[in-house]
Write a protein that holds these residues in place. Structure first.
Motif, mmCIF file in Angstrom:
data_model
loop_
_atom_site.group_PDB
_atom_site.id
_atom_site.type_symbol
_atom_site.label_atom_id
_atom_site.label_comp_id
_atom_site.label_asym_id
_atom_site.label_seq_id
_atom_site.Cartn_x
_atom_site.Cartn_y
_atom_site.Cartn_z
ATOM 1 N N TRP A 11 0.818 -1.219 0.000
ATOM 2 C CA TRP A 11 0.000 0.000 0.000
ATOM 3 C C TRP A 11 0.850 1.267 0.000
ATOM 4 O O TRP A 11 0.485 2.257 -0.626
ATOM 5 N N SER A 12 1.989 1.281 0.694
ATOM 6 C CA SER A 12 2.801 2.501 0.737
ATOM 7 C C SER A 12 3.502 2.758 -0.591
ATOM 8 O O SER A 12 3.713 3.914 -0.969
ATOM 9 N N VAL A 13 3.839 1.691 -1.313
ATOM 10 C CA VAL A 13 4.479 1.851 -2.616
ATOM 11 C C VAL A 13 3.543 2.608 -3.549
ATOM 12 O O VAL A 13 3.970 3.477 -4.316
ATOM 13 N N LYS A 14 2.247 2.319 -3.452
ATOM 14 C CA LYS A 14 1.249 3.013 -4.269
ATOM 15 C C LYS A 14 1.178 4.500 -3.918
ATOM 16 O O LYS A 14 0.773 5.317 -4.734
ATOM 17 N N LEU A 15 1.597 4.844 -2.696
ATOM 18 C CA LEU A 15 1.606 6.248 -2.266
ATOM 19 C C LEU A 15 2.956 6.910 -2.500
ATOM 20 O O LEU A 15 3.134 8.089 -2.206
ATOM 21 N N GLY A 16 3.931 6.141 -2.986
ATOM 22 C CA GLY A 16 5.206 6.727 -3.357
ATOM 23 C C GLY A 16 6.346 6.580 -2.371
ATOM 24 O O GLY A 16 7.346 7.275 -2.481
ATOM 25 N N TYR A 17 6.205 5.676 -1.394
ATOM 26 C CA TYR A 17 7.324 5.476 -0.473
ATOM 27 C C TYR A 17 7.393 4.024 -0.015
ATOM 28 O O TYR A 17 6.399 3.301 -0.048
ATOM 29 N N ASN A 18 8.590 3.613 0.368
ATOM 30 C CA ASN A 18 8.813 2.273 0.901
ATOM 31 C C ASN A 18 8.630 2.280 2.415
ATOM 32 O O ASN A 18 8.885 3.289 3.070
ATOM 33 N N GLN A 53 5.116 26.652 -1.447
ATOM 34 C CA GLN A 53 6.038 26.416 -0.332
ATOM 35 C C GLN A 53 6.686 25.035 -0.433
ATOM 36 O O GLN A 53 7.884 24.884 -0.175
ATOM 37 N N ILE A 54 5.919 24.025 -0.822
ATOM 38 C CA ILE A 54 6.496 22.688 -0.992
ATOM 39 C C ILE A 54 7.568 22.731 -2.078
ATOM 40 O O ILE A 54 8.665 22.194 -1.913
ATOM 41 N N SER A 55 7.263 23.374 -3.176
ATOM 42 C CA SER A 55 8.211 23.454 -4.285
ATOM 43 C C SER A 55 9.513 24.131 -3.868
ATOM 44 O O SER A 55 10.611 23.639 -4.170
ATOM 45 N N LEU A 56 9.416 25.241 -3.165
ATOM 46 C CA LEU A 56 10.619 25.954 -2.734
ATOM 47 C C LEU A 56 11.380 25.161 -1.667
ATOM 48 O O LEU A 56 12.618 25.128 -1.677
ATOM 49 N N ALA A 57 10.665 24.503 -0.767
ATOM 50 C CA ALA A 57 11.332 23.673 0.235
ATOM 51 C C ALA A 57 12.128 22.555 -0.449
ATOM 52 O O ALA A 57 13.251 22.246 -0.050
ATOM 53 N N LEU A 58 11.563 21.970 -1.499
ATOM 54 C CA LEU A 58 12.282 20.938 -2.253
ATOM 55 C C LEU A 58 13.483 21.528 -2.986
ATOM 56 O O LEU A 58 14.547 20.906 -3.049
ATOM 57 N N ASP A 59 13.328 22.736 -3.542
ATOM 58 C CA ASP A 59 14.476 23.423 -4.166
ATOM 59 C C ASP A 59 15.598 23.589 -3.143
ATOM 60 O O ASP A 59 16.769 23.344 -3.434
ATOM 61 N N ASN A 60 15.219 24.034 -1.944
ATOM 62 C CA ASN A 60 16.213 24.260 -0.897
ATOM 63 C C ASN A 60 16.864 22.956 -0.446
ATOM 64 O O ASN A 60 18.075 22.910 -0.200
ATOM 65 N N ASN A 91 -0.835 18.134 -2.623
ATOM 66 C CA ASN A 91 0.292 18.626 -3.413
ATOM 67 C C ASN A 91 1.493 17.689 -3.390
ATOM 68 O O ASN A 91 2.577 18.068 -3.833
ATOM 69 N N PHE A 92 1.301 16.462 -2.914
ATOM 70 C CA PHE A 92 2.406 15.516 -2.835
ATOM 71 C C PHE A 92 2.870 15.031 -4.207
ATOM 72 O O PHE A 92 3.908 14.387 -4.315
ATOM 73 N N ASP A 93 2.113 15.352 -5.256
ATOM 74 C CA ASP A 93 2.591 15.021 -6.597
ATOM 75 C C ASP A 93 3.934 15.699 -6.866
ATOM 76 O O ASP A 93 4.743 15.205 -7.638
ATOM 77 N N LEU A 94 4.175 16.820 -6.187
ATOM 78 C CA LEU A 94 5.455 17.516 -6.353
ATOM 79 C C LEU A 94 6.617 16.638 -5.893
ATOM 80 O O LEU A 94 7.691 16.651 -6.518
ATOM 81 N N LEU A 95 6.427 15.882 -4.828
ATOM 82 C CA LEU A 95 7.480 14.979 -4.376
ATOM 83 C C LEU A 95 7.707 13.890 -5.413
ATOM 84 O O LEU A 95 8.847 13.540 -5.724
ATOM 85 N N GLY A 96 6.626 13.357 -5.970
ATOM 86 C CA GLY A 96 6.751 12.338 -7.010
ATOM 87 C C GLY A 96 7.484 12.865 -8.231
ATOM 88 O O GLY A 96 8.315 12.165 -8.818
#
Length: 131
Positions: A11-18, A53-60, A91-96
């Motif tokens: 189930w977590s793999v479907k959400l993008g994490y192990n 904010q998520i996008s900039l935090a990931l940039d940082n 907005n977690f698609d940004l992490l993906g």
């Protein structure tokens, strides 16, 4: 460095994490402080805009990793803090989009908090990376 996903359930793999990763042969490790939506002087950016904010935090986060000679593909653990979990998840698609090209799905914890250290910040991400 060898990474082996550990997922007794999928189930977590479907959400993008192990659920976990077994890391073998790492010679270097970097532990990043929480990264937020601040500019190079530490001033908060994008008030009220979780996505920006998520996008900039990931940039940082990427900038910190790059300064350590690593990148998102080296991340082996994420801790995420959000003042509005539902809005963050929207907005977690940004992490993906950021981690997907590196074909990694680091174990992650998302925690809802009432506020972050600097008023106006909505999202913070910390990482551990290894190479």
């Amino acid at each position: 460095m060898k990474r082996t996903a550990v997922n007794p359930w999928d189930w977590s793999v479907k959400l993008g994490y192990n659920q976990a990763e077994l890391i073998e042969g790492a010679a270097r490790q970097v532990i990043c402080a929480g990264q937020t939506a601040v500019d190079g002087n530490g001033a908060p950016q994008h008030p009220g805009d979780m996505r920006a904010q998520i996008s900039l935090a990931l940039d940082n986060l990427e900038a910190v990793l790059k300064a350590a000679g690593m990148g998102l593909g080296n991340v082996i653990r994420l801790g995420v803090y959000a003042t509005d979990v539902d809005e963050a998840l929207k907005n977690f698609d940004l992490l993906g989009k950021r981690f997907g090209p590196h074909q990694v799905a680091p174990p992650m914890t998302l925690v809802g908090v009432t506020r972050l250290a600097i008023p106006g910040l909505l999202f913070e991400i910390e990482a551990t990376a290894a190479a």
